[in-house]
Design a protein around this motif. Structure first.
Motif, PDB file in Angstrom:
ATOM      1  N   THR A  30       0.835  -1.204   0.000  1.00 13.22           N
ATOM      2  CA  THR A  30       0.000   0.000   0.000  1.00 13.22           C
ATOM      3  C   THR A  30       0.867   1.250   0.000  1.00 13.22           C
ATOM      4  O   THR A  30       0.590   2.206  -0.736  1.00 13.22           O
ATOM      5  CB  THR A  30      -0.951  -0.003   1.212  1.00 13.22           C
ATOM      6  OG1 THR A  30      -1.790  -1.159   1.125  1.00 13.22           O
ATOM      7  CG2 THR A  30      -1.810   1.241   1.247  1.00 13.22           C
ATOM      8  N   GLU A  31       1.921   1.247   0.800  1.00 10.88           N
ATOM      9  CA  GLU A  31       2.850   2.386   0.814  1.00 10.88           C
ATOM     10  C   GLU A  31       3.453   2.621  -0.570  1.00 10.88           C
ATOM     11  O   GLU A  31       3.531   3.750  -1.049  1.00 10.88           O
ATOM     12  CB  GLU A  31       3.976   2.139   1.819  1.00 10.88           C
ATOM     13  CG  GLU A  31       3.817   2.908   3.102  1.00 10.88           C
ATOM     14  CD  GLU A  31       5.055   2.770   3.971  1.00 10.88           C
ATOM     15  OE1 GLU A  31       6.043   3.489   3.722  1.00 10.88           O
ATOM     16  OE2 GLU A  31       5.006   1.937   4.883  1.00 10.88           O
ATOM     17  N   LEU A  32       3.888   1.533  -1.198  1.00 12.30           N
ATOM     18  CA  LEU A  32       4.462   1.654  -2.550  1.00 12.30           C
ATOM     19  C   LEU A  32       3.415   2.147  -3.542  1.00 12.30           C
ATOM     20  O   LEU A  32       3.709   2.988  -4.395  1.00 12.30           O
ATOM     21  CB  LEU A  32       5.033   0.310  -3.001  1.00 12.30           C
ATOM     22  CG  LEU A  32       6.278  -0.156  -2.268  1.00 12.30           C
ATOM     23  CD1 LEU A  32       6.581  -1.614  -2.608  1.00 12.30           C
ATOM     24  CD2 LEU A  32       7.460   0.740  -2.604  1.00 12.30           C
ATOM     25  N   ALA A  33       2.211   1.612  -3.453  1.00 15.18           N
ATOM     26  CA  ALA A  33       1.140   2.027  -4.365  1.00 15.18           C
ATOM     27  C   ALA A  33       0.832   3.512  -4.206  1.00 15.18           C
ATOM     28  O   ALA A  33       0.610   4.219  -5.196  1.00 15.18           O
ATOM     29  CB  ALA A  33      -0.117   1.194  -4.114  1.00 15.18           C
ATOM     30  N   GLU A  34       0.832   3.985  -2.970  1.00  9.67           N
ATOM     31  CA  GLU A  34       0.593   5.414  -2.736  1.00  9.67           C
ATOM     32  C   GLU A  34       1.711   6.255  -3.339  1.00  9.67           C
ATOM     33  O   GLU A  34       1.448   7.256  -4.005  1.00  9.67           O
ATOM     34  CB  GLU A  34       0.493   5.702  -1.234  1.00  9.67           C
ATOM     35  CG  GLU A  34      -0.802   5.230  -0.609  1.00  9.67           C
ATOM     36  CD  GLU A  34      -0.828   5.448   0.899  1.00  9.67           C
ATOM     37  OE1 GLU A  34      -1.892   5.835   1.398  1.00  9.67           O
ATOM     38  OE2 GLU A  34       0.204   5.229   1.571  1.00  9.67           O
ATOM     39  N   LYS A  35       2.947   5.861  -3.116  1.00  8.73           N
ATOM     40  CA  LYS A  35       4.087   6.647  -3.598  1.00  8.73           C
ATOM     41  C   LYS A  35       4.197   6.658  -5.115  1.00  8.73           C
ATOM     42  O   LYS A  35       4.551   7.669  -5.711  1.00  8.73           O
ATOM     43  CB  LYS A  35       5.386   6.110  -2.994  1.00  8.73           C
ATOM     44  CG  LYS A  35       5.539   6.428  -1.529  1.00  8.73           C
ATOM     45  CD  LYS A  35       6.912   6.063  -1.030  1.00  8.73           C
ATOM     46  CE  LYS A  35       7.125   6.209   0.441  1.00  8.73           C
ATOM     47  NZ  LYS A  35       6.341   7.097   1.197  1.00  8.73           N
ATOM     48  N   PHE A  36       3.902   5.512  -5.753  1.00 11.61           N
ATOM     49  CA  PHE A  36       4.085   5.393  -7.198  1.00 11.61           C
ATOM     50  C   PHE A  36       2.782   5.426  -7.986  1.00 11.61           C
ATOM     51  O   PHE A  36       2.788   5.222  -9.199  1.00 11.61           O
ATOM     52  CB  PHE A  36       4.849   4.106  -7.521  1.00 11.61           C
ATOM     53  CG  PHE A  36       6.235   4.089  -6.966  1.00 11.61           C
ATOM     54  CD1 PHE A  36       7.181   5.008  -7.398  1.00 11.61           C
ATOM     55  CD2 PHE A  36       6.611   3.159  -6.014  1.00 11.61           C
ATOM     56  CE1 PHE A  36       8.472   4.994  -6.894  1.00 11.61           C
ATOM     57  CE2 PHE A  36       7.900   3.136  -5.498  1.00 11.61           C
ATOM     58  CZ  PHE A  36       8.829   4.056  -5.941  1.00 11.61           C
ATOM     59  N   ARG A  37       1.667   5.676  -7.289  1.00 15.95           N
ATOM     60  CA  ARG A  37       0.340   5.677  -7.920  1.00 15.95           C
ATOM     61  C   ARG A  37       0.093   4.373  -8.682  1.00 15.95           C
ATOM     62  O   ARG A  37      -0.407   4.367  -9.807  1.00 15.95           O
ATOM     63  CB  ARG A  37       0.177   6.886  -8.840  1.00 15.95           C
ATOM     64  CG  ARG A  37       0.183   8.198  -8.087  1.00 15.95           C
ATOM     65  CD  ARG A  37      -0.177   9.355  -9.015  1.00 15.95           C
ATOM     66  NE  ARG A  37      -0.201  10.590  -8.276  1.00 15.95           N
ATOM     67  CZ  ARG A  37       0.764  11.492  -8.301  1.00 15.95           C
ATOM     68  NH1 ARG A  37       1.833  11.294  -9.039  1.00 15.95           N
ATOM     69  NH2 ARG A  37       0.657  12.600  -7.608  1.00 15.95           N
ATOM     70  N   ALA A  38       0.479   3.284  -8.052  1.00 14.31           N
ATOM     71  CA  ALA A  38       0.321   1.961  -8.647  1.00 14.31           C
ATOM     72  C   ALA A  38      -0.995   1.339  -8.198  1.00 14.31           C
ATOM     73  O   ALA A  38      -1.576   1.727  -7.186  1.00 14.31           O
ATOM     74  CB  ALA A  38       1.488   1.055  -8.240  1.00 14.31           C
ATOM     75  N   GLU A  39      -1.432   0.378  -8.950  1.00 10.30           N
ATOM     76  CA  GLU A  39      -2.640  -0.374  -8.635  1.00 10.30           C
ATOM     77  C   GLU A  39      -2.235  -1.646  -7.894  1.00 10.30           C
ATOM     78  O   GLU A  39      -1.186  -2.226  -8.171  1.00 10.30           O
ATOM     79  CB  GLU A  39      -3.339  -0.741  -9.947  1.00 10.30           C
ATOM     80  CG  GLU A  39      -4.544  -1.607  -9.806  1.00 10.30           C
ATOM     81  CD  GLU A  39      -5.130  -2.014 -11.162  1.00 10.30           C
ATOM     82  OE1 GLU A  39      -5.915  -2.964 -11.173  1.00 10.30           O
ATOM     83  OE2 GLU A  39      -4.780  -1.402 -12.179  1.00 10.30           O
TER      84      GLU A  39
END
Length: 168
Positions: A30-39
Motif C-alpha cells: 500500500t505504501e508503494l502504491a501510494e508513492k508510485f500511484r500503482a494499482e
C-alpha cells in the motif's frame, strides 16, 4: 537497441492468506502504491488438498465455498481501507492445488511488475510437505519481488495493535 525497463511499479500483486504476515505485505504494498500511484492486485489462493478424508456430510465443494465467502468478506474490508487512502485495488479468489503456481500465473496474466509477499504465512503442515511458497516465488517470478522477512507465526494468526490500519 535495448528497451528501457522502468523500476517504478504500476501494478503490484500481493498474495494474501489473511495471516499476520499478510498484513505486513499489504502495508508495504500500500505504501508503494501510494508513492508510485500503482494499482494493487490482491490474490487469495484456496489450496486444494487431494485425497483428504472428510467427515460424512461435508463436501470439498462446501469447504471451498465457505473459504471463498470468508475471503470475499475480508477483501471487502481491505477494499474499503484502500479506497479511503486513494489506492485502486482489484481482488481475486482462486482455488488451486499449486498455490505458488497460481500466484505465478496471476503475475503473468495480470502483467504485474512487482510481487510483494512475506517469508511466513499461515503455519501448519502444508509448507513442510509441499515446500516453501515464498522460496518458489523468489526463484520463479518473472517480475521483481519484494520479500519481507517476518517472524515465524505462532499457532494462531494474531495481528498486532500497532498496524496502520486493520485490513480484515
Amino acid at each position: 537497441m535495448s528497451e528501457a525497463v522502468s523500476v517504478i511499479p504500476t501494478k503490484i500483486l500481493v498474495p494474501i492468506d489473511f495471516s499476520a504476515s499478510s498484513h505486513a505485505a499489504l502495508d508495504a504494498a500500500t505504501e508503494l502504491a501510494e508513492k508510485f500511484r500503482a494499482e494493487l492486485y490482491l490474490l487469495h489462493v484456496i489450496p486444494e488438498y487431494p485425497a483428504v478424508a472428510l467427515p460424512a456430510g461435508v463436501s470439498e465443494a462446501s469447504i471451498v465455498e465457505e473459504a471463498k465467502k470468508a475471503a470475499a468478506d475480508h477483501f471487502e474490508i481491505s477494499q474499503a481501507g484502500l479506497k479511503s487512502r486513494g489506492v485502486k485495488a482489484t481482488t481475486s479468489v482462486e482455488v488451486g492445488a499449486d498455490v505458488a503456481g497460481a500466484i505465478l500465473d496471476a503475475v503473468e496474466r495480470e502483467n504485474a511488475d512487482l510481487l510483494v509477499f512475506t517469508t511466513h504465512g499461515l503455519s501448519g503442515w502444508y509448507p513442510q510437505v509441499f515446500g516453501s511458497i515464498a522460496e518458489k516465488l523468489v526463484k520463479l517470478a518473472a517480475c521483481p519481488v519484494l520479500l519481507l522477512r517476518t517472524p515465524k507465526p505462532e499457532s494462531s494468526a494474531k495481528v498486532s495493535l500497532g498496524r496502520m490500519m486493520e485490513w480484515w
